[in-house]
Design a protein around this motif. Sequence first.
Motif, PDB file in Angstrom:
ATOM      1  N   UNK A 113       0.662  -1.521  -0.339  1.00 16.37           N
ATOM      2  CA  UNK A 113       0.060  -0.170  -0.382  1.00 16.37           C
ATOM      3  C   UNK A 113       0.823   1.789  -0.310  1.00 16.37           C
ATOM      4  N   UNK A 114       1.642   1.367   1.045  1.00 11.14           N
ATOM      5  CA  UNK A 114       3.015   2.661   0.698  1.00 11.14           C
ATOM      6  C   UNK A 114       3.136   2.657  -0.552  1.00 11.14           C
ATOM      7  N   UNK A 115       3.768   1.829  -0.812  1.00  9.73           N
ATOM      8  CA  UNK A 115       4.789   2.174  -2.263  1.00  9.73           C
ATOM      9  C   UNK A 115       3.716   2.833  -3.579  1.00  9.73           C
ATOM     10  N   UNK A 116       2.415   1.982  -2.961  1.00 10.36           N
ATOM     11  CA  UNK A 116       1.721   2.052  -4.187  1.00 10.36           C
ATOM     12  C   UNK A 116       0.946   3.887  -3.851  1.00 10.36           C
ATOM     13  N   UNK A 117       1.033   3.880  -3.236  1.00 12.54           N
ATOM     14  CA  UNK A 117       0.326   5.847  -2.659  1.00 12.54           C
ATOM     15  C   UNK A 117       1.703   7.212  -3.041  1.00 12.54           C
ATOM     16  N   UNK A 118       2.801   5.730  -3.368  1.00 13.43           N
ATOM     17  CA  UNK A 118       3.898   6.736  -4.134  1.00 13.43           C
ATOM     18  C   UNK A 118       4.313   7.391  -5.310  1.00 13.43           C
ATOM     19  N   UNK A 119       3.258   6.651  -5.758  1.00 14.02           N
ATOM     20  CA  UNK A 119       3.537   6.921  -7.121  1.00 14.02           C
ATOM     21  C   UNK A 119       2.544   7.891  -7.756  1.00 14.02           C
ATOM     22  N   UNK A 120       3.521   8.308  -8.536  1.00 12.33           N
ATOM     23  CA  UNK A 120       2.865  10.370  -9.025  1.00 12.33           C
ATOM     24  C   UNK A 120       1.297   9.705 -10.695  1.00 12.33           C
ATOM     25  N   UNK A 121       1.088  10.713 -10.366  1.00 12.96           N
ATOM     26  CA  UNK A 121       0.095  10.067 -11.429  1.00 12.96           C
ATOM     27  C   UNK A 121       0.157  10.598 -12.962  1.00 12.96           C
ATOM     28  N   UNK A 122       1.867  11.113 -13.463  1.00 11.54           N
ATOM     29  CA  UNK A 122       2.163  10.207 -14.676  1.00 11.54           C
ATOM     30  C   UNK A 122       2.082   8.566 -14.529  1.00 11.54           C
ATOM     31  N   UNK A 123       2.111   8.085 -13.532  1.00  7.67           N
ATOM     32  CA  UNK A 123       2.698   6.776 -13.184  1.00  7.67           C
ATOM     33  C   UNK A 123       3.572   5.859 -12.770  1.00  7.67           C
ATOM     34  N   UNK A 124       4.595   7.239 -13.069  1.00  9.40           N
ATOM     35  CA  UNK A 124       6.407   7.127 -12.363  1.00  9.40           C
ATOM     36  C   UNK A 124       6.446   6.632 -10.586  1.00  9.40           C
ATOM     37  N   UNK A 125       7.602   6.610 -10.181  1.00  9.84           N
ATOM     38  CA  UNK A 125       7.425   6.768  -9.029  1.00  9.84           C
ATOM     39  C   UNK A 125       8.880   7.968  -9.088  1.00  9.84           C
ATOM     40  N   UNK A 126       8.872   8.650  -7.553  1.00  7.03           N
ATOM     41  CA  UNK A 126      10.359   9.760  -7.972  1.00  7.03           C
ATOM     42  C   UNK A 126       9.710  10.878  -8.931  1.00  7.03           C
ATOM     43  N   UNK A 127       9.127  10.659  -9.968  1.00 11.78           N
ATOM     44  CA  UNK A 127       9.651  11.236 -11.484  1.00 11.78           C
ATOM     45  C   UNK A 127      10.711  10.769 -12.234  1.00 11.78           C
ATOM     46  N   UNK A 128      11.358   9.518 -11.920  1.00 12.55           N
ATOM     47  CA  UNK A 128      12.454   9.005 -12.114  1.00 12.55           C
ATOM     48  C   UNK A 128      12.089   7.588 -13.604  1.00 12.55           C
ATOM     49  N   UNK A 129      12.838   8.084 -14.127  1.00 12.43           N
ATOM     50  CA  UNK A 129      12.490   6.194 -14.617  1.00 12.43           C
ATOM     51  C   UNK A 129      13.433   5.216 -14.094  1.00 12.43           C
ATOM     52  N   UNK A 130      14.157   5.164 -13.518  1.00  8.62           N
ATOM     53  CA  UNK A 130      15.190   4.250 -13.194  1.00  8.62           C
ATOM     54  C   UNK A 130      14.208   3.422 -12.097  1.00  8.62           C
ATOM     55  N   UNK A 131      13.091   4.820 -10.745  1.00 14.47           N
ATOM     56  CA  UNK A 131      12.416   4.065  -9.725  1.00 14.47           C
ATOM     57  C   UNK A 131      11.429   3.801 -10.174  1.00 14.47           C
ATOM     58  N   UNK A 132      10.851   3.327 -11.635  1.00 11.74           N
ATOM     59  CA  UNK A 132      10.062   3.216 -11.768  1.00 11.74           C
ATOM     60  C   UNK A 132      10.010   1.893 -12.529  1.00 11.74           C
TER      61      UNK A 132
END
Length: 181
Positions: A162-181
């Motif tokens: 849950x907490x990881x999924x909550x960190x996902x941005x509206x553009x579908x990325x995590x932290x706005x990073x290709x690496x993190x996503x």
Amino acid sequence: PKSNDFIARKIVTLGQVGEDTAELVTALLANQNSDGGWGVNPGSLSNPLDTVLALSGLNAGGVPQLARQAAWTYLTARQNPTGGFNGRGYGTGEVWTTAEVILALLPYRSQGNNEQVLEKAVQWILAQKRWNGLYSDGGNGAVETAQALRALTRYGATVSFGRLLEQQKTDGSWEGSVYAT
């Protein structure tokens, strides 16, 4: 020459699509240091991160268990008293490296003292959960958390994504990073 990391990851990738990896496995085994570990490059000092990556390649390459024993011995001897593993051999532990060790040792949990090593590593990762619900030792929270959850889930621990999924941005990325996503 190619790095041990590159060779190991290539073995895993080619093995997943049914390609022959015998030549790569032979090269990786030839690069193993006398202490049972691997460094980033052939002849480099061994460290837990490169050793666990090499062990993952050997696991994927179908190398007999006996050939992997020295790597297990190297890794288990490098576990910190707190339970974590350090990628480059210093500090109290790194979430990413500890998770990789768990994943690499899981198929052999009944061998030697691997079960105790795994239990300590799992407890160490669980203790790295931060106030925001992510698992981190100070690095990339989303990446470390995803790897920690992968290892914990495969180990059989009950965890929440849950907490990881909550960190996902509206553009579908995590932290706005290709690496993190």
